[in-house]
Design an enzyme around this catalytic site. Structure first.
Site, PDB file in Angstrom:
ATOM      1  N   GLU A 163      -6.355   2.192  -4.633  1.00 51.37           N
ATOM      2  CA  GLU A 163      -5.235   3.143  -4.598  1.00 51.37           C
ATOM      3  C   GLU A 163      -4.076   2.707  -3.705  1.00 51.37           C
ATOM      4  O   GLU A 163      -3.353   3.539  -3.172  1.00 51.37           O
ATOM      5  CB  GLU A 163      -5.723   4.534  -4.154  1.00 51.37           C
ATOM      6  CG  GLU A 163      -6.875   5.054  -4.980  1.00 51.37           C
ATOM      7  CD  GLU A 163      -7.185   6.512  -4.698  1.00 51.37           C
ATOM      8  OE1 GLU A 163      -6.887   7.344  -5.564  1.00 51.37           O
ATOM      9  OE2 GLU A 163      -7.721   6.814  -3.622  1.00 51.37           O
ATOM     10  N   GLU A 184      -4.621   0.075  -8.237  1.00 47.29           N
ATOM     11  CA  GLU A 184      -5.967  -0.334  -8.610  1.00 47.29           C
ATOM     12  C   GLU A 184      -6.959   0.602  -7.929  1.00 47.29           C
ATOM     13  O   GLU A 184      -6.581   1.635  -7.372  1.00 47.29           O
ATOM     14  CB  GLU A 184      -6.219  -1.806  -8.275  1.00 47.29           C
ATOM     15  CG  GLU A 184      -5.566  -2.311  -6.999  1.00 47.29           C
ATOM     16  CD  GLU A 184      -6.236  -1.877  -5.718  1.00 47.29           C
ATOM     17  OE1 GLU A 184      -7.184  -2.550  -5.282  1.00 47.29           O
ATOM     18  OE2 GLU A 184      -5.783  -0.883  -5.118  1.00 47.29           O
TER      19      GLU A 184
END
Length: 798
Positions: A435, A432
């Protein structure tokens, strides 16, 4: 002709382990002209990284003066002097650095710019002191080359050219040359910590060593300047792809009076404001941060690869990082880059965004995705897949279409390939926006829904209504599952609030039957300190990613779950500072300055992010709340030179560590994402409507919803186990097939040929009527290869 001096070789090879330097910059600079291919940074009164010939290639660690009297002391600018920085002029990325002795014995005044047309850093210098004191002072220029993005393997030499002795360094085809408009009295190259100039002066305050050459190591160059020949001079640091090129550039640049160079440099930057909107009228600082943000965003574009913007000219916690961490933040992330150019569009500047869109089209992978991040040349650095980063280029194309920017480049192939990737590989993302984790993310899903609706508008424009309908259907599938995937119904963080969005429902993207329950999942946070919990119930970890659902128009600001999620967000993540409110990324975050003030090294403590203040501002505008205080807060988080940090210190002041509540930590500064958020917030305030709102999205999901389809999708990377009555079950695959299926335990069988799309996706729809009781059972006959799948699948009806 260049004469290389090699008689005296330095000792102590290869030198100390190299490190970069602090990332909380006070200044960022480059010439507006693309002919000058260098960028420079400033920290604590000295020049730090200088980038050449691309915006992602730092070539030195730092450049500073050492000053002493040869007998009783020597001082280092960045360590011993009191520093003040100011811009040469508004919106101009040139700086005046005033470094003063604590007791006022002397002052070094430097004006730092890039040559307006050549790849040379120029540092005009004045040394001010009482005549008696000045006559005793000795001034040395000290430069630490980190050529080709690394401290190891550098080579340095003293050379004589055109009757002048200067310092040079080279590595793998990149050369630098250091000289001045006054001569050097003494020159030396040495290994850091062993035979370099700093070590030499620290011994007895005198420059005893004069080494002509040091090879293959971590090096420093030093020269004593003949300061008694005049009150001021200009120091130059030039770059080239050969020794001759670097030396010629140096002398060409120093040949022109600095006043002329500075005037041209400022004139170039003044032109950058020609087309912008008067958004300073809604700022709280008279436009200081507004104009600075525009210049900084423009400065982060590469000059070899037009349209490529990096996240930041900094290496977070660089003082703790060496050659093993080459990327820093001087890489392209499509999320950061699209945010950056969208910020410029918000200010009225669209040319950069168009270049970026074309650059992204040429950087896209064949499968439609984009690397997690990459050098401006397109070479991947980290290789994770973040679905929001695949969606953002589509959103940029839509933004430029909305702004009526003329397209003379066919962007549709890029859009349709990216949309196809989102459909094939979602809904769970490998990473997401932070990271770190894979799964079902509200922020990623918001980006994907918005991008698919935007892609559908382009498909309609192309006359491909079937593909447009398919994309809208898939967006509806994502939208209809938002709460089931990302809202807990068993919240424990705030008494009385059971239902709220969470940061992420973890899922392994390689598991075709993922667990999709926010209430029972656990999330692992890697950046936590040793001997502390790393695993938490997913329902107890929250972030503000759900705000994008409001921002794009997928959910209204007064949606009850959104409103309750805001309450949880504020209770768990909000920080009050003297400048205003700020928010953490998520609770139990470990990515930030350690509790003792030390740098993040694999673990730390997450701090507050100013960009999240901007993100919250967009929600407040949608909800009719107070926006101006959040604009003012972002301005308060910025430096006096108009730079916004990635993170701010969120505890009581620690003056002994130079950490103050609401002011930068030593993570990245400036962060372009934060500057873009600020620009977009000003534009939103100016318009009275959120700049990123997508009308087509809001109309679809906040209108009568008559066109929305109740859909669940079965595909090989998400083999859904149940489907609700009144939904349509869509069976998807990447090759043509005939679906052999039954809705009554194989008492009757149907064979349905798949429908094709221009996305390379085939599908069959099965309506789930209220009368159905038995599972949907099916298998595939692959028509191109003329063979059966050799197994059956089933989806229960509930």
């Amino acid at each position: 002709m260049v004469k290389l001096l090699t008689q005296n070789q330095a000792f102590g090879s290869p030198g100390m382990t190299p490190r970069w330097t602090h990332a909380n910059k006070k200044g960022i600079g480059t010439a507006y002209s693309t002919a000058s291919q260098i960028w420079f940074t400033v920290w604590n009164g000295v020049v730090t990284e200088v980038y050449y010939p691309r915006v992602d290639r730092p070539q030195i660690r730092d450049l500073q003066y050492l000053i002493g009297d040869g007998q009783t002391f020597f001082h280092e600018e960045k360590r011993h002097l009191q520093s003040h920085i100011e811009r040469l002029q508004d919106q101009t990325l040139g700086y005046r650095l005033i470094n003063s002795h604590p007791q006022g014995h002397y002052t070094i005044i430097k004006e730092v710019i890039a040559d307006p047309h050549l790849s040379c850093l120029l540092q005009h210098t004045q040394l001010k002191a009482e005549p008696k004191v000045r006559s005793q002072l000795q001034l040395y220029a000290l430069c630490a080359p980190h050529l080709q993005v690394g401290g190891w393997g550098n080579n340095a030499s003293v050379i004589e050219v055109a009757g002048h002795r200067i310092l040079t360094a080279h590595k793998e085809g990149v050369w630098l040359a250091l000289g001045a408009t006054i001569p050097f009295k003494h020159l030396s190259c040495g290994y850091v910590g062993q035979s370099d100039g700093w070590t030499d002066l620290a011994d007895n305050f005198q420059m005893d060593w004069e080494f002509d050459q040091a090879l293959d190591g971590n090096l420093a160059l030093m020269g004593e300047l003949s300061i008694h020949q005049g009150d001021e001079f200009t120091l130059g640091l030039a770059f080239g792809d050969s020794l001759h090129a670097a030396a010629a550039t140096l002398f060409q640049s120093l040949n022109l009076p600095f006043a002329n160079q500075k005037r041209r440099y400022i004139e170039q930057w003044q032109r950058s404001d020609d087309k912008i909107l008067p958004l300073e009228t809604v700022s709280s600082d008279g436009g200081n941060l507004y104009h600075s943000s525009i210049s900084l965003l423009l400065a982060h574009e590469d000059k070899t690869y037009p349209g490529a913007l990096i996240a930041s000219l900094s290496i977070p916690w660089g003082e703790a990082k060496g050659d093993q961490d080459q990327g820093g933040y001087h890489l392209v992330w499509t999320r950061d880059m699209v945010s950056s150019v969208a910020g410029l569009v918000a200010a009225g500047e669209t040319d950069t965004a168009m270049r970026s869109l074309i650059y992204l089209a040429t950087s896209q992978k064949e499968d439609g995705s984009f690397a997690q991040n990459f050098w401006v040349s397109g070479e991947p650095y980290w290789t994770g897949i973040q679905l929001d980063e695949v969606a953002f280029p589509i959103l940029l194309a839509w933004l430029l279409k909305r702004e009526k920017v003329a397209f003379h480049f066919d962007i549709y192939p890029m859009i349709i390939k990216a949309a196809g990737f989102l459909v094939r590989h979602g809904p769970a993302t490998q990473q997401e926006r932070w990271e770190e984790n894979s799964g079902y993310s509200p922020s990623t899903l918001a980006c994907n829904i918005a991008a698919l609706i935007c892609a559908a508008t382009f498909a309609h424009q192309q006359g491909d209504d079937a593909t447009a309908q398919f994309l809208e259907d898939y967006a509806d599938f994502l939208e209809s599952h938002l709460e089931a995937w990302t809202v807990t119904t068993q919240g424990t963080l705030v008494p009385g609030i059971k239902r709220h969005y969470i940061r992420l429902t973890p899922a392994d993207i390689d598991n075709p039957t993922p667990q999709e329950d926010p209430n029972t999942s656990t999330i692992f946070i890697t950046s936590r300190p040793p001997n502390t919990p790393h695993e938490f119930p997913a329902k107890e970890i929250v972030d503000g990613g759900f705000l994008l659902l409001v921002r794009y128009g997928i959910r209204p600001a007064d949606d009850p779950i959104i409103v309750d999620s805001i309450k949880v967000l504020d209770a768990v993540l909000k920080v009050d500072t003297p400048y205003g409110s700020c928010w953490h990324r998520y609770n139990n975050d470990g990515y930030g300055q350690r509790e003792d003030g030390g740098p993040f090294e694999g673990w730390g403590q997450g701090r507050a992010w100013p960009l999240l203040t901007g993100e919250r501002g967009h929600y407040e505008l949608s909800a009719g709340g107070d926006v101006q205080s959040l604009i003012q807060a972002m301005e308060g988080f910025a430096s006096n030179t108009g730079l916004l940090p990635e993170q701010i210190w969120d505890e009581s002041d620690r003056p002994e560590l130079h950490l103050h509540l609401g002011k930068p930590t030593t993570s990245a500064m400036p962060l372009m994402w934060a500057h873009a958020e600020y620009l977009k917030l000003l534009r939103s305030r100016y318009d009275g409507q959120v700049f990123d709102l997508i009308p087509e999205v809001a109309q679809r999901y906040q209108g009568d919803r008559a066109s929305c389809k109740l859909l669940d999708v079965w595909k090989f990377n998400r083999q859904v186990s149940t489907v609700q009555k009144s939904y349509t079950l869509r069976i998807q695959a990447s090759a043509a097939f005939r679906l052999h299926w039954s809705a009554d335990d194989w008492q009757t069988v149907q064979d349905t040929s798949s429908a094709s799309t221009s996305l390379g996706i085939e599908y069959v729809d099965i309506p789930i009527t209220s009368e159905l009781q038995a599972p949907i059972r099916f298998t595939f006959f692959w028509t191109a290869s003329n063979h059966w799948e050799q197994r059956n699948y089933e989806v229960a009806v509930e």
